[in-house]
Scaffold this motif. Structure first.
Motif, short mmCIF file in Angstrom:
data_model
loop_
_atom_site.label_atom_id
_atom_site.label_comp_id
_atom_site.label_asym_id
_atom_site.label_seq_id
_atom_site.Cartn_x
_atom_site.Cartn_y
_atom_site.Cartn_z
N VAL A 62 -15.79 -21.68 -32.98
CA VAL A 62 -16.44 -22.12 -31.75
C VAL A 62 -17.45 -21.06 -31.34
O VAL A 62 -17.40 -19.91 -31.76
CB VAL A 62 -15.41 -22.34 -30.62
N SER A 63 -18.37 -21.44 -30.51
CA SER A 63 -19.35 -20.50 -29.96
C SER A 63 -18.85 -19.99 -28.62
O SER A 63 -17.91 -20.54 -28.03
CB SER A 63 -20.71 -21.16 -29.81
N GLY A 64 -19.49 -18.94 -28.13
CA GLY A 64 -19.19 -18.44 -26.79
C GLY A 64 -18.10 -17.40 -26.72
O GLY A 64 -17.81 -16.89 -25.63
N LEU A 65 -17.47 -17.05 -27.85
CA LEU A 65 -16.46 -16.00 -27.87
C LEU A 65 -17.04 -14.75 -28.52
O LEU A 65 -17.91 -14.83 -29.39
CB LEU A 65 -15.20 -16.45 -28.61
N ALA A 66 -16.54 -13.59 -28.12
CA ALA A 66 -17.02 -12.31 -28.66
C ALA A 66 -16.53 -12.10 -30.08
O ALA A 66 -15.69 -12.86 -30.60
CB ALA A 66 -16.58 -11.17 -27.75
#
Length: 535
Positions: A62-66
């Motif tokens: 997924v996108s949006g995680l470090a």
């Protein structure tokens, strides 16, 4: 929850997810390494093959995680691990293994199940990017099998850097093809002290060993599969008597020296000749081929200046370069190698003694002499890895009393390690950004076996892992979780220190130590701080 290190946030749900013969495991391509590791880790203990397929356990990108962040959601119908990158997915897999219970850490089947995961939603990410452990394989060699085991232990605690101290006065542990005498002569010594140096006792046993280049390739590859970066250290210009024993022309004396058999800081250091600089650039060429990670440590610690102060060539160097003294000569010498590494796309690391003569540009400082050194390096615009010896040196004794094996240093108890905060007080926001993280250290002058390494490392290394993963400081809560975590360590065969003190077989009455008080340590720290100066 009994997770170690504790996650940033965990919200319990209703019910459990049960693993069985029909449970599948699937992953998006970018996260496939984490899924493969989980299957390899769980199958021996559970007997479950976890075939590919939807449902069951799923890794989703997924996108949006470090970089190292993950989200784990367990419901009665499935377990979903979400991450943006493979490292984040891997840490989610480590958490899932802990949720399955201590038996999931066995290398073979001891129970038929059921294998259950409590319903929960976990959101988790590390506090620092550098979460490391230094293992000194120079003083006492750690065989490859045991080093691989420690990589697994670091990864299980979400630590991601293994700093290998490969060379010192008492042994050279890395095969260098161009200079075979470094291991033919430098990899073994005639005997070792039995206990602390001041007792002047010896064991009379030769000690040695080294890693071949293929060993290193295997170690580095094994670590990379577990998202652990190996940082090699070739210590310069001090702590080099083993190299000088192999090639006497590297030293300042017209004499052949043995590999050093005493502990402590040795007087024999490298000379500053062009040929010596060329020699160690050749060494670093081979190091760079073996260790693809961004960081290489070139030491710079505990360099006595006596031989340089008496050396005519060293004095000529100081005059020729218009340097103030031997401290600046040391920084000049180390800069020959830091510039060399930077030109090859690497990031040099050096110990904080280099503050005295001026830090070479681009150097990442390993700050071991207290928070004042870490603060000074950060304020000078250098990245810092914090490793203060009074809080993170795990070779120091764990409690008062004569029962501790080879008791040295002050007491570094479990509470102190858990409460360690890497960021020095008083730094600005920009300066705090310079603190990459921290690392614990297992110096092995007095740790002469893997069993004793376990005793000194654990459970303190678990407490350290929590200190650098999150900023929680609830020690009583940690102790409650540690009671369960010790059962995981039991399953892994880790011979940790029991809370009540060492087992009889963990004591070392044959090897007396040298305990010190915290007041003595604090006085030493104050003296170092008072003597810090800029060129």
């Amino acid at each position: 929850m009994t997770l170690v290190p504790a996650p940033v946030a965990a919200v319990p749900g209703q019910g459990v997810f049960s693993l069985g013969p029909a449970t599948t495991l699937t992953a998006d391509p970018a996260l496939a390494r984490a899924a493969a590791w989980l299957r390899e880790a769980l199958t021996p203990a559970t007997g479950l093959s976890l075939p590919e397929g939807p449902g069951g356990i799923e890794f989703r990108q997924v996108s949006g995680l470090a970089e190292e962040e993950y989200r784990l959601t367990a419901t009665p119908g499935r377990v979903l691990i979400e991450a943006a990158t493979a490292p984040g997915a891997f840490y989610g897999a480590q958490t899932l293994r802990q949720l399955l219970g201590p038996a999931a850490f066995r290398a073979g089947r001891t129970a038929e199940g059921p294998w259950r995961v409590p319903a929960v939603t976990i959101e988790d990410r590390p506090r620092y990017g550098w979460r490391g452990c230094l293992i000194d394989v120079a003083r006492h060699f750690l065989p490859k099998h045991d080093l691989l085991r420690y990589i697994d232990l670091l990864a299980a605690h979400k630590l991601n850097v293994l700093h290998l101290h490969l060379t010192d006065d008492q042994g050279w542990r890395l095969q260098i093809r161009k200079y075979p005498k470094l291991t033919e002569i430098g990899a073994w010594r005639h005997e070792s002290p039995l206990g602390a140096k001041k007792h002047r006792r010896w064991d009379g046993r030769p000690h040695g060993g080294y890693y071949t280049q293929d060993d290193i390739r295997e170690i580095v590859s094994y670590a990379a599969d577990r998202f652990v970066t190996v940082v090699p250290e070739i210590d310069l210009p001090g702590h080099t008597q083993a190299a000088i024993a192999a090639y006497p022309e590297l030293g300042n004396l017209d004499a052949t020296l043995p590999v050093r058999t005493e502990w402590g800081v040795g007087e024999n250091v490298l000379n500053v000749a062009d040929a010596t600089i060329a020699f160690f650039k050749d060494v670093l060429d081979e190091v760079l081929e073996l260790f693809p990670g961004p960081y290489v440590c070139v030491g710079g610690d505990e360099v006595p200046k006596g031989q340089w102060n008496e050396s005519v060539p060293a004095k000529e160097r100081i005059r020729e370069l218009d340097l103030r003294d031997a401290e600046e000569l040391q920084s000049w010498f180390v800069r020959r190698f830091t510039d060399y590494l930077i030109a090859r796309g690497r990031k040099p690391v050096g110990w904080d003694e280099l503050l005295a003569g001026g830090l070479p540009p681009g150097l990442t400082v390993a700050a071991w002499r207290g928070q004042a050194c870490a603060a000074m390096a950060a304020r000078a615009g250098h990245d810092v890895v914090v490793s203060p010896f009074a809080e993170t040196y795990l070779d120091f004794r764990q409690a008062e009393g004569e029962q501790e094996p080879v008791a040295i240093g002050s007491v570094t108890g479990l509470r102190a390690v858990h409460g360690f905060d890497p960021v020095p007080a008083g730094l600005s926001a920009a300066e705090r950004e310079r603190v990459l993280g921290a690392q614990a250290a297992l110096w092995t002058e007095h740790i002469d076996s893997p069993r004793l390494l376990d005793y000194m490392a654990f459970p303190r290394l678990a407490a350290f892992a929590e200190a650098v993963w999150n900023d929680g400081r609830d020690f009583e809560d940690f102790l409650g979780r540690l009671a369960v975590h010790e059962r995981r360590l039991d399953a892994l065969g880790v011979e940790y220190r029991p809370a009540g003190g060492p087992h009889p077989w963990q004591r070392r009455p044959d090897a007396p130590g040298h305990p010190r008080t915290r007041a003595e340590i604090d006085a030493e720290l104050a003296a170092w701080t008072a003597n810090l100066r800029w060129p």
